[in-house]
Design a protein around this motif. Structure first.
Motif, PDB file in Angstrom:
ATOM      1  N   UNK A   1      -0.559  17.041  42.627  1.00  0.00           N
ATOM      2  CA  UNK A   1       0.894  17.036  42.620  1.00  0.00           C
ATOM      3  C   UNK A   1       1.384  17.385  41.215  1.00  0.00           C
ATOM      4  N   UNK A   2       2.360  18.274  41.172  1.00  0.00           N
ATOM      5  CA  UNK A   2       2.958  18.699  39.917  1.00  0.00           C
ATOM      6  C   UNK A   2       4.284  17.987  39.706  1.00  0.00           C
ATOM      7  N   UNK A   3       4.700  17.877  38.454  1.00  0.00           N
ATOM      8  CA  UNK A   3       5.987  17.257  38.137  1.00  0.00           C
ATOM      9  C   UNK A   3       7.018  18.362  37.921  1.00  0.00           C
ATOM     10  N   UNK A   4       8.199  18.154  38.491  1.00  0.00           N
ATOM     11  CA  UNK A   4       9.279  19.129  38.399  1.00  0.00           C
ATOM     12  C   UNK A   4      10.577  18.427  38.030  1.00  0.00           C
ATOM     13  N   UNK A   5      11.527  19.231  37.575  1.00  0.00           N
ATOM     14  CA  UNK A   5      12.874  18.732  37.305  1.00  0.00           C
ATOM     15  C   UNK A   5      13.871  19.701  37.929  1.00  0.00           C
ATOM     16  N   UNK A   6      14.793  19.161  38.709  1.00  0.00           N
ATOM     17  CA  UNK A   6      15.874  19.942  39.301  1.00  0.00           C
ATOM     18  C   UNK A   6      17.142  19.649  38.523  1.00  0.00           C
ATOM     19  N   UNK A  26      20.622  17.266  48.211  1.00  0.00           N
ATOM     20  CA  UNK A  26      19.566  17.877  47.395  1.00  0.00           C
ATOM     21  C   UNK A  26      18.337  16.975  47.353  1.00  0.00           C
ATOM     22  N   UNK A  27      18.557  15.657  47.211  1.00  0.00           N
ATOM     23  CA  UNK A  27      17.432  14.715  47.222  1.00  0.00           C
ATOM     24  C   UNK A  27      16.749  14.722  48.580  1.00  0.00           C
ATOM     25  N   UNK A  28      17.513  14.889  49.640  1.00  0.00           N
ATOM     26  CA  UNK A  28      16.944  14.964  50.982  1.00  0.00           C
ATOM     27  C   UNK A  28      16.049  16.176  51.165  1.00  0.00           C
ATOM     28  N   UNK A  29      16.429  17.309  50.580  1.00  0.00           N
ATOM     29  CA  UNK A  29      15.582  18.501  50.651  1.00  0.00           C
ATOM     30  C   UNK A  29      14.256  18.270  49.935  1.00  0.00           C
ATOM     31  N   UNK A  30      14.302  17.569  48.810  1.00  0.00           N
ATOM     32  CA  UNK A  30      13.063  17.289  48.076  1.00  0.00           C
ATOM     33  C   UNK A  30      12.138  16.416  48.915  1.00  0.00           C
ATOM     34  N   UNK A  31      12.669  15.361  49.491  1.00  0.00           N
ATOM     35  CA  UNK A  31      11.817  14.460  50.288  1.00  0.00           C
ATOM     36  C   UNK A  31      11.372  15.112  51.590  1.00  0.00           C
ATOM     37  N   UNK A  32      12.181  16.009  52.140  1.00  0.00           N
ATOM     38  CA  UNK A  32      11.794  16.695  53.380  1.00  0.00           C
ATOM     39  C   UNK A  32      10.529  17.529  53.185  1.00  0.00           C
ATOM     40  N   UNK A  67       5.690  16.938  43.476  1.00  0.00           N
ATOM     41  CA  UNK A  67       5.431  17.570  44.767  1.00  0.00           C
ATOM     42  C   UNK A  67       4.331  18.596  44.627  1.00  0.00           C
ATOM     43  N   UNK A  68       3.964  19.186  45.761  1.00  0.00           N
ATOM     44  CA  UNK A  68       3.005  20.285  45.716  1.00  0.00           C
ATOM     45  C   UNK A  68       3.747  21.563  45.308  1.00  0.00           C
ATOM     46  N   UNK A  69       3.042  22.651  45.187  1.00  0.00           N
ATOM     47  CA  UNK A  69       3.611  23.880  44.644  1.00  0.00           C
ATOM     48  C   UNK A  69       4.629  24.558  45.552  1.00  0.00           C
ATOM     49  N   UNK A  70       4.599  24.288  46.856  1.00  0.00           N
ATOM     50  CA  UNK A  70       5.506  24.970  47.785  1.00  0.00           C
ATOM     51  C   UNK A  70       6.901  24.349  47.808  1.00  0.00           C
ATOM     52  N   UNK A  71       7.028  23.104  47.431  1.00  0.00           N
ATOM     53  CA  UNK A  71       8.298  22.379  47.532  1.00  0.00           C
ATOM     54  C   UNK A  71       9.433  22.996  46.708  1.00  0.00           C
TER      55      UNK A  71
END
Length: 95
Positions: A1-6, A26-32, A67-71
């Motif tokens: 899992x990689x760390x990202x910032x939106x 936006x948070x819902x899209x991340x968790x989805x 998340x993984x790279x596709x998220x």
């Protein structure tokens, strides 16, 4: 899992409830897409460096997640068409 910032810049002319709904969406899209949100920073209303859609101010939010790279691509795909989002950017954070 990689760390990202939106980073989100949300329209400053909408109501507080509508602005909160944009951030929750936006948070819902991340968790989805199997992302895990670790922190949400609200920087508040700031003056924009230049006018965007005839607006000079926006509310800034920074959402840290893993998340993984596709998220991130999927999150950007959905946020791109959201109303009231002036600008967005997903960046990968180094370990």
């Amino acid at each position: 899992m990689n760390k990202y910032e939106l980073a989100l810049v949300v329209n400053a002319k909408i109501e507080d409830e509508a602005r909160a709904a944009v951030v929750e969406k936006a948070k819902g899209y991340i968790t989805r897409y199997n992302g895990v949100i670790s922190e949400v920073e609200e920087w508040g209303k700031k003056r924009l460096a230049y006018e965007i859609q005839k607006m000079r101010e926006g509310y800034y939010y920074f959402i840290q997640f893993e998340s993984d790279a596709a998220c991130p691509a999927e999150v950007e795909r959905h946020i791109r068409i959201m109303d009231n989002v002036l600008r967005y950017l997903v960046v990968r954070k180094d370990a």
